[in-house]
Every structure is written in structure tokens, then in C-alpha cells.
Design a protein around this motif. Structure first.
Motif, PDB file in Angstrom:
ATOM      1  N   ALA A  13       0.836  -1.207   0.000  1.00 11.32           N
ATOM      2  CA  ALA A  13       0.000   0.000   0.000  1.00 11.32           C
ATOM      3  C   ALA A  13       0.867   1.252   0.000  1.00 11.32           C
ATOM      4  O   ALA A  13       0.593   2.209  -0.739  1.00 11.32           O
ATOM      5  CB  ALA A  13      -0.939  -0.004   1.199  1.00 11.32           C
ATOM      6  N   ILE A  14       1.923   1.245   0.817  1.00  8.09           N
ATOM      7  CA  ILE A  14       2.840   2.395   0.852  1.00  8.09           C
ATOM      8  C   ILE A  14       3.481   2.588  -0.522  1.00  8.09           C
ATOM      9  O   ILE A  14       3.572   3.711  -1.024  1.00  8.09           O
ATOM     10  CB  ILE A  14       3.926   2.200   1.937  1.00  8.09           C
ATOM     11  N   THR A  15       3.897   1.500  -1.146  1.00  6.47           N
ATOM     12  CA  THR A  15       4.486   1.573  -2.481  1.00  6.47           C
ATOM     13  C   THR A  15       3.482   2.138  -3.480  1.00  6.47           C
ATOM     14  O   THR A  15       3.818   3.016  -4.282  1.00  6.47           O
ATOM     15  CB  THR A  15       4.970   0.175  -2.940  1.00  6.47           C
ATOM     16  N   ASN A  16       2.236   1.647  -3.435  1.00  2.81           N
ATOM     17  CA  ASN A  16       1.192   2.147  -4.345  1.00  2.81           C
ATOM     18  C   ASN A  16       0.934   3.636  -4.139  1.00  2.81           C
ATOM     19  O   ASN A  16       0.755   4.384  -5.103  1.00  2.81           O
ATOM     20  CB  ASN A  16      -0.109   1.365  -4.148  1.00  2.81           C
ATOM     21  N   ILE A  17       0.901   4.051  -2.884  1.00  2.00           N
ATOM     22  CA  ILE A  17       0.633   5.464  -2.568  1.00  2.00           C
ATOM     23  C   ILE A  17       1.786   6.342  -3.062  1.00  2.00           C
ATOM     24  O   ILE A  17       1.554   7.375  -3.704  1.00  2.00           O
ATOM     25  CB  ILE A  17       0.392   5.648  -1.057  1.00  2.00           C
ATOM     26  N   THR A  18       3.015   5.957  -2.787  1.00  2.00           N
ATOM     27  CA  THR A  18       4.150   6.775  -3.226  1.00  2.00           C
ATOM     28  C   THR A  18       4.247   6.798  -4.752  1.00  2.00           C
ATOM     29  O   THR A  18       4.594   7.827  -5.330  1.00  2.00           O
ATOM     30  CB  THR A  18       5.477   6.304  -2.600  1.00  2.00           C
ATOM     31  N   ALA A  20       1.613   6.568  -6.768  1.00  2.00           N
ATOM     32  CA  ALA A  20       0.521   7.457  -7.183  1.00  2.00           C
ATOM     33  C   ALA A  20       0.902   8.920  -6.985  1.00  2.00           C
ATOM     34  O   ALA A  20       0.614   9.770  -7.836  1.00  2.00           O
ATOM     35  CB  ALA A  20      -0.757   7.124  -6.407  1.00  2.00           C
ATOM     36  N   LEU A  21       1.566   9.222  -5.864  1.00  2.00           N
ATOM     37  CA  LEU A  21       2.007  10.604  -5.626  1.00  2.00           C
ATOM     38  C   LEU A  21       3.025  11.033  -6.666  1.00  2.00           C
ATOM     39  O   LEU A  21       2.996  12.175  -7.158  1.00  2.00           O
ATOM     40  CB  LEU A  21       2.574  10.749  -4.218  1.00  2.00           C
ATOM     41  N   ALA A  22       3.947  10.131  -7.023  1.00  2.00           N
ATOM     42  CA  ALA A  22       4.938  10.445  -8.064  1.00  2.00           C
ATOM     43  C   ALA A  22       4.247  10.688  -9.401  1.00  2.00           C
ATOM     44  O   ALA A  22       4.633  11.583 -10.161  1.00  2.00           O
ATOM     45  CB  ALA A  22       5.960   9.317  -8.177  1.00  2.00           C
ATOM     46  N   ASN A  27       2.571  14.584 -13.514  1.00  2.00           N
ATOM     47  CA  ASN A  27       1.548  15.212 -14.346  1.00  2.00           C
ATOM     48  C   ASN A  27       1.361  16.696 -14.048  1.00  2.00           C
ATOM     49  O   ASN A  27       0.540  17.353 -14.677  1.00  2.00           O
ATOM     50  CB  ASN A  27       0.223  14.463 -14.197  1.00  2.00           C
ATOM     51  N   LEU A  28       2.118  17.203 -13.084  1.00  2.00           N
ATOM     52  CA  LEU A  28       2.098  18.627 -12.743  1.00  2.00           C
ATOM     53  C   LEU A  28       3.536  19.163 -12.855  1.00  2.00           C
ATOM     54  O   LEU A  28       4.127  19.596 -11.871  1.00  2.00           O
ATOM     55  CB  LEU A  28       1.566  18.829 -11.322  1.00  2.00           C
ATOM     56  N   PRO A  29       4.098  19.141 -14.064  1.00  2.00           N
ATOM     57  CA  PRO A  29       5.538  19.418 -14.219  1.00  2.00           C
ATOM     58  C   PRO A  29       5.959  20.868 -13.989  1.00  2.00           C
ATOM     59  O   PRO A  29       7.126  21.129 -13.768  1.00  2.00           O
ATOM     60  CB  PRO A  29       5.805  19.019 -15.666  1.00  2.00           C
ATOM     61  N   ALA A  30       5.040  21.790 -14.012  1.00  5.01           N
ATOM     62  CA  ALA A  30       5.415  23.197 -13.919  1.00  5.01           C
ATOM     63  C   ALA A  30       5.203  23.779 -12.528  1.00  5.01           C
ATOM     64  O   ALA A  30       5.173  24.997 -12.362  1.00  5.01           O
ATOM     65  CB  ALA A  30       4.641  24.012 -14.949  1.00  5.01           C
ATOM     66  N   LEU A  31       5.075  22.939 -11.512  1.00  2.00           N
ATOM     67  CA  LEU A  31       4.867  23.447 -10.159  1.00  2.00           C
ATOM     68  C   LEU A  31       6.114  24.180  -9.677  1.00  2.00           C
ATOM     69  O   LEU A  31       7.234  23.837 -10.043  1.00  2.00           O
ATOM     70  CB  LEU A  31       4.527  22.297  -9.199  1.00  2.00           C
TER      71      LEU A  31
END
Length: 160
Positions: A13-18, A20-22, A27-31
């Protein structure tokens, strides 16, 4: 003690969450990151000003002769769209972050409370001279997050 949080997060679950966060960050490259001073200096667009900004853009597009030459209309429209799109992502993330923060705070509080109960028991056992407890007591006492002693207090404690 009431235990409000009783969860176990599997490594998968931790792997899936990290992951997903990555993916979200990818998908938000210009932050960007702002300094505290930068944040303070910027005019803020909230829910109330969103209607004003949208209406101003609409009027500017309908009345190009009234738009100052130094105002880049393409960037104005792009910024309005970006702010709206980013807000669509930000709001649920803020709600999730609040839940995550609250749950972490509660779980940490419960763990700390349990540790304090155990530590009090160990201190009592050490005072009563229970064999094998002194090492545990000394180790926990050294790690206890209480206030640090001044050099004078440390000298008095070591002489007792």
C-alpha cells in the motif's frame, strides 16, 4: 485509553501510494516553490475573486480595444485556466492531507500515551528494585523528550 486509530499499512500500500504521488507530481511538471516573502507579496485569488477574474477575462476578450497593450491576453487566459484546473486538483488533495495529518496526529498521540503508561510502569518497577528493569529505565529516561537539564541540574542529579 480510547484507541481511535487502529490501522496497518502494508508495504504494498505504501508503495502504491508513493507511486501514485509520483504520478501526480509527474503530471504537474510546472509546479514551483515560493518563499514566505513571495507568498506574502502576491495578490491572492480565492473563491470570491474567481468570479471577478473570470468576468474580467470575459470582458477583455469581448472588448480588445480596451485591453492595455502591455497586457498579454494569451497569458491572462492561460493563467485563469491554470488556476482553475490546479484548484480542481488542490481541493481534494488538501482534504486528503488534512485527514492524513489528523490521523497521523491521533495515531502518534495514542502511541505516545501508551509509551508514557509503559514508562511510568518501568519507573515504578525500577524504584521497587525489580531485577533487569534498571537498563530499560535508564535507556528510556535518556530518550525521554522532556526538558533538558541545565549543567547545574545534571550535577545535582548525578550527586544524588
Amino acid at each position: 485509553m480510547e484507541n481511535k486509530v487502529s490501522i496497518t499499512l502494508a508495504a504494498a500500500a505504501i508503495t502504491n501510494i508513493t507511486t501514485a504521488l509520483a504520478t501526480i507530481e509527474k503530471n504537474l511538471p510546472a509546479l514551483i516553490n515560493l518563499t514566505a516573502d513571495d507568498r506574502k507579496a502576491l495578490p491572492k485569488m480565492g473563491d470570491k475573486t474567481l468570479a471577478f477574474v473570470s468576468k474580467a477575462l470575459e470582458y477583455a476578450k469581448q472588448n480588445p480595444t480596451l485591453v492595455p497593450t502591455f497586457l498579454n491576453m494569451a497569458e491572462f487566459e492561460k493563467d485563469v485556466t491554470a488556476a482553475s484546473s490546479l484548484n480542481t486538483v488542490l481541493k481534494p488533495l488538501q482534504q486528503l492531507t488534512e485527514k492524513l495529518d489528523d490521523t497521523t496526529l491521533q495515531a502518534g498521540s495514542e502511541a505516545y500515551s501508551a509509551a508514557l503508561v509503559f514508562y511510568a510502569s518501568i519507573k515504578s518497577a525500577a524504584k521497587a528494585g525489580v531485577p533487569g528493569v534498571k537498563t530499560i529505565n535508564d535507556d528510556l529516561q535518556a530518550r525521554f523528550p522532556g526538558r533538558s537539564k541545565t549543567p547545574a541540574e545534571a550535577m545535582r542529579a548525578s550527586s544524588n
